[in-house]
Design an enzyme around this catalytic site. Sequence first.
Site, PDB file in Angstrom:
ATOM      1  N   ASN A  10       0.872  -1.174   0.000  1.00 35.95           N
ATOM      2  CA  ASN A  10       0.000   0.000   0.000  1.00 35.95           C
ATOM      3  C   ASN A  10       0.908   1.222   0.000  1.00 35.95           C
ATOM      4  OD1 ASN A  10      -1.738   2.093   0.548  1.00 35.95           O
ATOM      5  ND2 ASN A  10      -2.297   1.403   2.604  1.00 35.95           N
ATOM      6  N   LYS A  12       0.123   4.275  -0.203  1.00 33.82           N
ATOM      7  CA  LYS A  12      -0.480   5.459   0.428  1.00 33.82           C
ATOM      8  C   LYS A  12      -0.303   6.692  -0.473  1.00 33.82           C
ATOM      9  CE  LYS A  12       0.074   3.210   4.850  1.00 33.82           C
ATOM     10  NZ  LYS A  12       0.217   3.296   6.290  1.00 33.82           N
ATOM     11  N   HIS A  95      -9.340   1.296   5.415  1.00 33.27           N
ATOM     12  CA  HIS A  95      -8.011   1.449   6.035  1.00 33.27           C
ATOM     13  C   HIS A  95      -8.136   2.374   7.252  1.00 33.27           C
ATOM     14  CE1 HIS A  95      -3.844   2.569   6.634  1.00 33.27           C
ATOM     15  NE2 HIS A  95      -3.540   1.448   6.007  1.00 33.27           N
ATOM     16  N   GLU A  97      -6.463   4.760   8.208  1.00 36.05           N
ATOM     17  CA  GLU A  97      -6.298   6.184   7.905  1.00 36.05           C
ATOM     18  C   GLU A  97      -7.592   6.767   7.339  1.00 36.05           C
ATOM     19  OE1 GLU A  97      -2.729   5.510   5.664  1.00 36.05           O
ATOM     20  OE2 GLU A  97      -1.782   4.912   7.547  1.00 36.05           O
ATOM     21  N   GLU A 167      -5.045  -4.812  10.833  1.00 35.59           N
ATOM     22  CA  GLU A 167      -3.983  -3.819  10.999  1.00 35.59           C
ATOM     23  C   GLU A 167      -4.194  -3.083  12.318  1.00 35.59           C
ATOM     24  OE1 GLU A 167      -2.100  -2.630   6.986  1.00 35.59           O
ATOM     25  OE2 GLU A 167      -3.820  -1.318   7.293  1.00 35.59           O
ATOM     26  N   GLY A 173       3.077   2.211  10.816  1.00 33.72           N
ATOM     27  CA  GLY A 173       4.040   3.295  10.634  1.00 33.72           C
ATOM     28  C   GLY A 173       4.812   3.644  11.895  1.00 33.72           C
ATOM     29  N   SER A 213       3.873  -2.241  10.264  1.00 31.72           N
ATOM     30  CA  SER A 213       5.335  -2.353  10.414  1.00 31.72           C
ATOM     31  C   SER A 213       5.897  -3.712   9.993  1.00 31.72           C
ATOM     32  CB  SER A 213       5.760  -2.001  11.844  1.00 31.72           C
ATOM     33  OG  SER A 213       5.404  -0.654  12.127  1.00 31.72           O
TER      34      SER A 213
HETATM   35  P1  13P Z   1       3.382   0.321   7.681  1.00 29.91           P
HETATM   36  O1  13P Z   1       3.838  -0.968   7.042  1.00 29.91           O
HETATM   37  O2  13P Z   1       4.130   1.514   7.194  1.00 29.91           O
HETATM   38  O3  13P Z   1       3.304   0.203   9.165  1.00 29.91           O
HETATM   39  O4  13P Z   1       1.873   0.557   7.155  1.00 29.91           O
HETATM   40  C1  13P Z   1       0.955  -0.468   7.261  1.00 29.91           C
HETATM   41  C2  13P Z   1      -0.274  -0.095   6.522  1.00 29.91           C
HETATM   42  O5  13P Z   1      -0.999   0.793   6.898  1.00 29.91           O
HETATM   43  C3  13P Z   1      -0.566  -0.851   5.287  1.00 29.91           C
HETATM   44  O6  13P Z   1      -1.846  -0.597   4.846  1.00 29.91           O
END
Ligand code: 13P
Length: 253
Positions: A10, A12, A95, A97, A167, A173, A213
């Site tokens: 992803n 983003k 997601h 976010e 997640e 992150g 992560s």
């Molecule tokens: P990270 O791998 O940067 O922690 O992000 C995970 C994520 O949100 C994948 O959709």
Amino acid sequence: MERRPLLAGNWKMYTTIAEAEALAGAVARSAIPADRDVMLAPPFTALAAVGRVLAGSPVLLGAQNVCWEEKGAFTGEISPAMLKDVGCRLAIIGHSERRHIFGETDAMINKRVAGALRFGLIPVLCIGETLEEREAAQTFAVLERQLRKGLLGITLADGDQLVVAYEPVWAIGTGKTATVEQAQEAHYFVRNLLVDMYEKNIATQMRILYGGSVNPGNVDALMSQPDVDGALVGGAALKADSFCSIINFNKSA
Ligand code: 13P
């Protein structure tokens, strides 16, 4: 039941078109074991370009979100028909976010899941608790609410039509990965919920990805857990070498 691993990147809101093309090209040219699926979800602006780069490779194109309507006055949204048109096979939905920064609700996410399925896109439905919720022992309640409401009224003919991604928000992150035990415990809980909601063969066929992560150093241990069927990768998917190492995971003993 053997489930085919899915390693998903992803990207983003990180890549220009040129960066996306270069990254997709490096992934597509790498040696991808035949027993697993790979998906790349670039920003919407790079979907067409990445689709051209991936043509002829086994790497699947995915979107980071999808609207529920085919067309209409929905400024800022992208329809499932448009995503099919550009070559997407999957769409990330719900997601954290989207939920936490943009206020998407379970009801909205449920409509997105239904819309994706109506147009033959595979939803990658994301669920996960915040740190506050985990510390208040609400993890399972949150996962159950997000899963049941996200899949309300959703019928499936087989388990390949939908992917769930666990997640934990506190692991995204942050460099703080869930332990393999925490991941397996959550995935096992989700698997049992799916068994309750769908026929057993559908629930046991469905892939549950872990996200938060994931990196080349922890993917082997995560993938060795019985209900971890793949990874949804953010930061480590933005570099070809680290994502290719993740794609080439080996289950640790
Ligand atoms: P990270 O791998 O940067 O922690 O992000 C995970 C994520 O949100 C994948 O959709």
